[in-house]
Design an enzyme around this catalytic site. Structure first.
Site, PDB file in Angstrom:
ATOM      1  N   ASN A 128       0.845  -1.199   0.000  1.00  0.00           N
ATOM      2  CA  ASN A 128       0.000   0.000   0.000  1.00  0.00           C
ATOM      3  C   ASN A 128       0.877   1.244   0.000  1.00  0.00           C
ATOM      4  OD1 ASN A 128       0.447   0.896   2.882  1.00  0.00           O
ATOM      5  ND2 ASN A 128      -0.265  -1.202   3.204  1.00  0.00           N
ATOM      6  N   PRO A 151      -2.025 -11.974  10.159  1.00  0.00           N
ATOM      7  CA  PRO A 151      -2.296 -11.783  11.598  1.00  0.00           C
ATOM      8  C   PRO A 151      -2.636 -10.321  11.863  1.00  0.00           C
ATOM      9  CG  PRO A 151       0.070 -11.989  11.193  1.00  0.00           C
ATOM     10  CD  PRO A 151      -0.626 -12.307   9.896  1.00  0.00           C
ATOM     11  N   ILE A 205      -1.929  -7.495  14.104  1.00  0.00           N
ATOM     12  CA  ILE A 205      -0.884  -7.180  15.094  1.00  0.00           C
ATOM     13  C   ILE A 205      -1.462  -6.381  16.265  1.00  0.00           C
ATOM     14  CG2 ILE A 205       1.326  -5.972  15.404  1.00  0.00           C
ATOM     15  CD1 ILE A 205       1.755  -6.584  12.317  1.00  0.00           C
ATOM     16  N   PHE A 228      -4.426   2.948  14.900  1.00  0.00           N
ATOM     17  CA  PHE A 228      -4.964   3.930  13.967  1.00  0.00           C
ATOM     18  C   PHE A 228      -6.168   3.296  13.301  1.00  0.00           C
ATOM     19  CE2 PHE A 228      -2.412   7.768  13.096  1.00  0.00           C
ATOM     20  CZ  PHE A 228      -1.368   7.565  13.982  1.00  0.00           C
ATOM     21  N   LYS A 263     -13.810  -0.257  15.746  1.00  0.00           N
ATOM     22  CA  LYS A 263     -12.490  -0.881  15.624  1.00  0.00           C
ATOM     23  C   LYS A 263     -11.795  -0.940  16.981  1.00  0.00           C
ATOM     24  CE  LYS A 263     -10.619  -0.631  11.255  1.00  0.00           C
ATOM     25  NZ  LYS A 263     -10.097   0.083  10.117  1.00  0.00           N
ATOM     26  N   LYS A 267     -10.765  -4.517  18.447  1.00  0.00           N
ATOM     27  CA  LYS A 267      -9.347  -4.889  18.577  1.00  0.00           C
ATOM     28  C   LYS A 267      -8.893  -4.882  20.029  1.00  0.00           C
ATOM     29  CE  LYS A 267      -8.127  -3.776  13.917  1.00  0.00           C
ATOM     30  NZ  LYS A 267      -7.073  -4.100  12.984  1.00  0.00           N
TER      31      LYS A 267
HETATM   32  O1  PMT Z   1       2.675   6.256   6.551  1.00  0.00           O
HETATM   33  P1  PMT Z   1       2.025   7.551   6.134  1.00  0.00           P
HETATM   34  O2  PMT Z   1       2.175   7.802   4.644  1.00  0.00           O
HETATM   35  O3  PMT Z   1       2.495   8.702   6.967  1.00  0.00           O
HETATM   36  O4  PMT Z   1       0.466   7.414   6.347  1.00  0.00           O
HETATM   37  C1  PMT Z   1      -0.057   7.308   7.642  1.00  0.00           C
HETATM   38  C2  PMT Z   1      -1.182   6.258   7.724  1.00  0.00           C
HETATM   39  C3  PMT Z   1      -2.367   6.711   6.887  1.00  0.00           C
HETATM   40  C4  PMT Z   1      -0.677   4.902   7.213  1.00  0.00           C
HETATM   41  C5  PMT Z   1      -1.545   6.166   9.265  1.00  0.00           C
HETATM   42  O5  PMT Z   1      -1.997   7.390   9.703  1.00  0.00           O
HETATM   43  C6  PMT Z   1      -2.618   5.107   9.493  1.00  0.00           C
HETATM   44  O6  PMT Z   1      -3.800   5.338   9.389  1.00  0.00           O
HETATM   45  N1  PMT Z   1      -2.172   3.858   9.830  1.00  0.00           N
HETATM   46  C7  PMT Z   1      -3.030   2.687   9.961  1.00  0.00           C
HETATM   47  C8  PMT Z   1      -3.369   2.129   8.599  1.00  0.00           C
HETATM   48  C9  PMT Z   1      -4.267   0.911   8.665  1.00  0.00           C
HETATM   49  O7  PMT Z   1      -3.840  -0.144   8.320  1.00  0.00           O
HETATM   50  O8  PMT Z   1      -5.425   1.137   9.210  1.00  0.00           O
HETATM   51  P2  PMT Z   1      -6.585  -0.014   9.420  1.00  0.00           P
HETATM   52  O9  PMT Z   1      -7.793   0.743   9.753  1.00  0.00           O
HETATM   53  O10 PMT Z   1      -6.617  -0.933   8.251  1.00  0.00           O
HETATM   54  O11 PMT Z   1      -6.067  -0.816  10.673  1.00  0.00           O
HETATM   55  C10 PMT Z   1      -6.448  -0.491  11.997  1.00  0.00           C
HETATM   56  C11 PMT Z   1      -5.306  -0.709  12.944  1.00  0.00           C
HETATM   57  O12 PMT Z   1      -4.952  -2.094  12.979  1.00  0.00           O
HETATM   58  C12 PMT Z   1      -4.034   0.032  12.610  1.00  0.00           C
HETATM   59  O13 PMT Z   1      -3.452   0.469  13.830  1.00  0.00           O
HETATM   60  C13 PMT Z   1      -3.139  -1.022  11.953  1.00  0.00           C
HETATM   61  O14 PMT Z   1      -1.756  -0.771  12.214  1.00  0.00           O
HETATM   62  C14 PMT Z   1      -3.593  -2.274  12.669  1.00  0.00           C
HETATM   63  N2  PMT Z   1      -3.508  -3.505  11.879  1.00  0.00           N
HETATM   64  C15 PMT Z   1      -4.236  -3.672  10.752  1.00  0.00           C
HETATM   65  C16 PMT Z   1      -4.193  -4.881  10.076  1.00  0.00           C
HETATM   66  C17 PMT Z   1      -3.372  -5.908  10.575  1.00  0.00           C
HETATM   67  N3  PMT Z   1      -3.298  -7.064   9.944  1.00  0.00           N
HETATM   68  N4  PMT Z   1      -2.653  -5.713  11.700  1.00  0.00           N
HETATM   69  C18 PMT Z   1      -2.695  -4.531  12.354  1.00  0.00           C
HETATM   70  O15 PMT Z   1      -2.041  -4.357  13.380  1.00  0.00           O
END
Ligand code: PMT
Length: 408
Positions: free
Chosen positions: A210, A306, A308, A325, A339, A343
Site C-alpha cells: 500500500n 495476523p 498485530i 490507527f 475498531k 481490537k
Molecule cells: O505512513 P504515512 O504515509 O504517513 O500514512 C499514515 C497512515 C495513513 C498509514 C496512518 O496514519 C494510518 O492510518 N495507519 C493505519 C493504517 C491501517 O492499516 O489502518 P486499518 O484501519 O486498516 O487498521 C487499523 C489498525 O490495525 C491500525 O493500527 C493497523 O496498524 C492495525 N492492523 C491492521 C491490520 C493488521 N493485519 N494488523 C494490524 O495491526
C-alpha cells in the site's frame, strides 16, 4: 547547577564566531561533572584553537577524518557511540544543510551520519541565512528526524546586523542539555511503534502493498524517543531514515512485523501506525510468475494476515497503553469506535484517508483521538505535530496512572 555526572557529551564545534561561546559551554559541562569530547571542524578552527578546547575538556580534540592516529585510537564510530548526546554548537547553516542531506565531507558530518545517538543543535548564523527557505527546510527535515534544537536568539550580530540567528548563550545550551537528560517525562518507559506498509510477496518481484510512507509512524517514534522513552520502531519498507535514538527493526511482511513486535515485548506503550496488509498470497511463488500463453490472468488465493494490533491488545504481556490507527474512507468515527472495541486497544487515532488515499505520504493529517471517553478532533495539522500531541497525551496518561513497569 544540574549534575551531569556519568553523562558523556560529544560536542561538535562548527564554523562561526559563536564558537568562542562553546569554550564556556565546555567549562559548564565539566563543572557539572559531565564528560565532554570535542570535534572541531575546519571552520570552527578559524575561531577557536584545539589547544584551548583540549585544556578545558581535558581530552584530545578530534578534527581529522583521515588522521591515522585518531582513527586507530578512537575512530569516528566510537566517538559517536560512546556519547549519550551529541551537541552541535555552533551549528552553522552549512553543517545543518550537510546533516539534512546526509553529506559527509569531514569528521564531524561523518560522525553525525554514523551515529544512532540523540542530537541537539544550537544554530548560529546571519539572520538572512536563518530566514532563508533552504535553511528552514533543512531544519524541518532535522526536526522530523528527531533532532533537538535550542535557539537561536535575536540580537546584534558580529556582522553588524540585527536579527534572529545569534547562538543561544552557553547557560541556555547547558540547560537544554540538562532538560534532555532530566526533563524527559517518559524516561524509563519502553515503547514499540509500527510504521510504514507491509509487502506481501506474490513472487520474487511482485508484492501486495500500500501507499504508506512511514511519515506518521516515524514521527511518533521520534517524539516518544525525545520524551525519553526507549523506542523500538518496527518498520515496513519505507524511504524514511531512522529517527535519532530509536532502535529500528526493518521488516517486509505482516508475519515478520508481528514477530518483531512480540520480540519487543514487554513494553509499556505500543503504537500501531503501520498500514499492515490484511491479506497475503497463500503461496508466494519462488519463481517469477509468467504470462500465460492463452492470455488469461492468474487467480491468486489469499490468506488472512495476523492482526498485530489485536494480538498486542490481547497479549499476556500486553503493553499498559495500546494505541491503534483507523484508516477509513467512510463513516470515520463510527468505524473507528467499533475498531477500538473489536481490537481491544485503548485509543484509536482515526484518520479519513479519502478515496484518493490523500493521507498516505502527505506531510499533514487530520485525526480524531477516539477513546472510551469519546472523541477529540485534533484538526488538520502536520504529522510531526500529531506525534507531539500523542506523546503529550501518553505522558498525561502515565502521570495520572500508576506505571506497571513492563520491563521488570
Ligand atoms: O505512513 P504515512 O504515509 O504517513 O500514512 C499514515 C497512515 C495513513 C498509514 C496512518 O496514519 C494510518 O492510518 N495507519 C493505519 C493504517 C491501517 O492499516 O489502518 P486499518 O484501519 O486498516 O487498521 C487499523 C489498525 O490495525 C491500525 O493500527 C493497523 O496498524 C492495525 N492492523 C491492521 C491490520 C493488521 N493485519 N494488523 C494490524 O495491526
Amino acid at each position: 547547577m544540574t549534575s551531569l555526572k556519568d553523562k558523556s557529551i560529544l560536542l561538535i564545534i562548527s564554523g562561526g564566531i559563536a564558537a568562542y561561546k562553546s569554550l564556556e559551554l565546555i567549562r559548564l559541562i565539566r563543572k557539572s561533572g559531565g564528560h565532554v569530547r570535542c570535534i572541531l571542524t575546519k571552520g570552527g578552527a578559524q575561531f577557536v584553537t584545539p589547544l584551548s578546547i583540549a585544556a578545558l575538556s581535558e581530552e584530545n580534540v578530534y578534527d581529522d577524518l583521515w588522521s591515522l592516529k585518531d582513527e586507530t585510537e578512537m575512530g569516528h564510530i566510537r566517538l559517536s557511540r560512546e556519547a549519550d548526546l551529541i551537541v552541535v554548537a555552533p551549528a552553522s547553516a552549512n553543517i545543518i544543510a550537510q546533516m539534512a542531506q546526509g553529506l559527509t565531507p569531514d569528521l564531524a558530518t561523518t560522525t553525525l551520519l554514523a551515529s544512532d545517538k540523540p542530537v541537539l543543535i544550537a544554530p548560529a548564523m546571519n539572520h538572512k541565512m536563518w530566514d532563508h527557505p533552504a535553511t528552514q527546510a533543512n531544519l524541518a527535515t532535522l526536526k522530523d528526524r528527531g533532532v533537538l534544537s535550542v535557539g537561536p536568539d535575536e540580537g546584534d550580530m558580529a556582522c553588524g546586523e540585527h536579527g534572529m540567528g545569534r547562538m543561544s548563550e552557553p547557560e541556555a545550551i547547558f540547560e537544554a542539555i540538562s532538560d534532555f537528560f532530566f526533563k524527559r517525562p517518559l524516561k524509563g518507559l519502553t515503547a514499540l511503534v509500527t510504521s510504514g506498509p507491509t509487502h506481501e510477496p506474490l513472487d520474487p518481484v511482485r508484492f501486495i502493498g500500500n501507499r504508506s510512507s512511514g511519515k506518521q509512524g516515524h514521527a511518533i517514534a521520534a517524539a516518544l524517543a525525545q520524551a525519553g522513552a526507549h523506542v523500538t520502531l518496527i518498520s515496513g519498507p519505507v524511504n524514511q531514515s531512522a529517527p535519532a535514538g530509536v532502535n529500528l527493526i526493518k521488516v517486509q511482511t505482516a508475519a515478520q512485523m508481528l514477530s518483531a513486535c512480540e520480540n519487543a515485548l514487554p513494553a509499556d506503550i505500543a503504537v500501531c501506525a503501520a498500514a499492515v496488509a490484511d491479506w497475503a498470497p497463500e503461496q508466494a511463488s519462488t519463481q517469477k510468475l509468467k504470462k500465460r500463453e492463452d492470455e488469461s490472468a492468474p487467480t491468486i488465493a489469499l490468506k488472512q494476515n495476523p492482526d498485530i494490533l489485536k494480538t498486542l491488545s490481547n497479549h499476556k504481556n500486553r503493553p499498559q497503553m495500546v494505541i491503534g490507527f483507523a484508516a477509513e474512507t467512510e463513516n470515520l468515527l463510527e468505524n473507528a469506535a467499533a475498531k477500538r472495541t473489536r481490537k481491544g486497544c485503548d485509543w484509536i487515532l482515526a484518520n479519513d484517508v479519502g478515496t484518493d488515499g490523500k493521507t498516505f505520504g502527505a506531510d499533514e493529517n487530520h485525526v480524531y483521538l477516539v477513546s472510551a471517553n469519546g472523541q477529540d478532533d485534533w484538526g488538520l495539522t502536520s504529522k510531526t505535530e500529531i506525534a507531539r500531541k500523542l506523546t503529550a497525551q501518553i505522558t498525561g496518561y502515565f502521570t495520572d496512572h500508576e506505571h506497571k513497569h513492563a520491563a521488570e
